[in-house]
Design an enzyme around this catalytic site. Sequence first.
Site, PDB file in Angstrom:
ATOM      1  N   SER A   1       1.051  -1.621   0.019  1.00  0.00           N
ATOM      2  CA  SER A   1      -0.052   0.524   0.021  1.00  0.00           C
ATOM      3  C   SER A   1       0.980   1.082   0.245  1.00  0.00           C
ATOM      4  O   SER A   1       0.025   2.183  -0.443  1.00  0.00           O
ATOM      5  CB  SER A   1      -0.641   0.094   1.124  1.00  0.00           C
ATOM      6  OG  SER A   1      -1.879  -1.321   1.494  1.00  0.00           O
TER       7      SER A   1
ATOM      8  N   GLU B   1       5.059  -0.319  14.433  1.00  0.00           N
ATOM      9  CA  GLU B   1       5.144   1.268  13.981  1.00  0.00           C
ATOM     10  C   GLU B   1       6.651   2.077  14.626  1.00  0.00           C
ATOM     11  O   GLU B   1       7.374   2.828  14.617  1.00  0.00           O
ATOM     12  CB  GLU B   1       4.337   2.047  13.521  1.00  0.00           C
ATOM     13  CG  GLU B   1       3.142   1.285  12.273  1.00  0.00           C
ATOM     14  CD  GLU B   1       2.507   0.175  12.688  1.00  0.00           C
ATOM     15  OE1 GLU B   1       1.992   0.246  14.510  1.00  0.00           O
ATOM     16  OE2 GLU B   1       1.481  -0.498  12.116  1.00  0.00           O
TER      17      GLU B   1
ATOM     18  N   ASP C   1     -11.461   3.689   4.318  1.00  0.00           N
ATOM     19  CA  ASP C   1     -11.788   2.940   5.714  1.00  0.00           C
ATOM     20  C   ASP C   1     -11.903   3.895   6.452  1.00  0.00           C
ATOM     21  O   ASP C   1     -12.126   3.117   7.786  1.00  0.00           O
ATOM     22  CB  ASP C   1      -9.602   2.598   5.590  1.00  0.00           C
ATOM     23  CG  ASP C   1      -9.546   1.426   4.509  1.00  0.00           C
ATOM     24  OD1 ASP C   1      -9.570   0.239   4.721  1.00  0.00           O
ATOM     25  OD2 ASP C   1      -8.193   1.705   4.584  1.00  0.00           O
TER      26      ASP C   1
END
Lengths: 313, 281
Positions: free
Chosen positions: A37, A58, A117
């Site tokens: 993505s 992350e 989303d």
Amino acid sequence: MADVKKIATRDSYGAALVELGAEHEDLIVFDADLAGSTKTGMFRKAYPDRHFNCGIAEGNMMAVAAGAAAMGMVAFASSFAMFASGRAFEQVRNSIGYPRLNVKIGATHGGISVGEDGASHQCCEDFALMRSIPGMVVMCPADDVEARAAVKAAYEYDGPVYLRFGRLAIPVFHDENYEFQIGRGEVLHDGDDVAVIATGLMTYEALKAADALKERGVGARVINLCTIKPLDEELVLKAARECGKIVTCEEHSVIGGLGEAVCSLLSEKCPTPVRRIGVNDEFGHSGPASALLEQFGLSAEHIAEVAAEMAAK
Amino acid sequence: MTPDEKKQLQLTAVHIREGVLTGTHAAKAGHPGGSLSAADLLAYLYFKELRVDPKNPEWEDRDRFVLSKGHAAPALYAALALRGFFPEDELTTLRRIGSRLQGHPNMNLIPGVDMSTGSLGQGVSAAAGMALAAKRQGKDLRVYALLGDGETQEGEVWEALMFVRHYKLDNLCVIIDNNGLQIDGKISDVMDPNPIPDKLRAFGFAVTEIDGHDFEQIEAAFARAKATKGVPFAIVMKTVKGKGVSYMENQAGWHGKAPNDEEYEAAMKELRAQLAGLEAQ
């Protein structure tokens, strides 16, 4: 301006990484399970031994990238803007910003144009978060040409950089001879009645608005600011002095982003009426990107309306 | 390790402890407890283990050390000063305005500090990034990260350990200072991370458990670390928080509190006695 080519700036990011990777052995890329993505997958395909997936972690990715940068590598770390700037904020602040390490945060899927989303993934706070970190450069390219130039400039710049890219394919309006410089904005359309200062996908909307305003006899100066921090103060102050009225446009909360950066500057150095177009202190929701942009007033029509009101005052 | 080498390391560790007391006393703040528990390890690292050069602190091929438990900065500063990275008398400037010796280490201010730390959990991630980069650069250097046991409550530690195992970073040695205490009390009462060695093994680490105040055990652990290939290595060292200063030992209250003048004198007296005892050997 019909029938222009459209490219998502996340694709430009991937392409630019591949191009830079060919020339620079010290460039390495980290991703957090979103390589397909964020488009760092393009780099992975070209240089599999220089792309490191960190999994869905992350915070760790940002501090790992900091460690690699401390060893002299130029580390690009990518995730969606929400997680790169939000989830990992403290790692970016303490392990990248404070030691001023040479990490480039390639954040994709910024703003509400993420679309379907919904709010959990629609980051409209990243400019605010990243601007607040001392020394952090914050950029949001307006099209493919600018995005590729910004990635190259980020590589060459020594220090932390936050780059915001989009999911949505947007018109390409710069030509290949565009000379990009970090911290330098550009005037895309001349006018003295009102200045429209935009960043990211709002810049093209501002250009369309300027055409519509011209037909209504309003001269709008359109300024594209890819670099939100450090702000091109000279260009903004010149626009304030010559136009006397400012409209800012960003796909970001009106809190803490481009609009507030411009207001802060002007309130201290050249008090000027400003209207901020952005997301008004609310969360987004699911829907097609184009419908959401329309609904939240992030459109040429809304810019033209606000700018015309300003010009008439 | 010869008896003399051991004695020298023990003396160095006491000098590091003196530096911890002197710094925190002068600053009227800081973290003596976890600094004292790590003093022996730091003595071994900086005087035996790490390939570093105080005359060339930026030497590219040096080993790297990341103090993930950044609040033990007073001990790191003392070790660096004793090793010659900066003048020892600077230790009294700890935490003062204008001092290089920030409350937590800043890599851009102090020669010999390889990573700015202080926010728990992040140092081990940075160390992982260093180890990965070193492999990528073909550098034959080693990276060491020292964590607190309470620090393992941070989820990021386990994200980092997963990363270290996944990329087979056998050039990184993870060390846990297992003194059993954190600010709010016993780690087992606050948020029990035990059994730490079992958790590390479950994460794919080769683990060795040692007494962190025994230089022969520290030496053997680092030898095993270097001999271990293909899998990451962790040392869990049992330590005493506040080690070396009787009234601070095993007291969570000395995690983040500086000694007053009387306490300082009492502590320094104890440390001087330890030095005299070692010298008399």
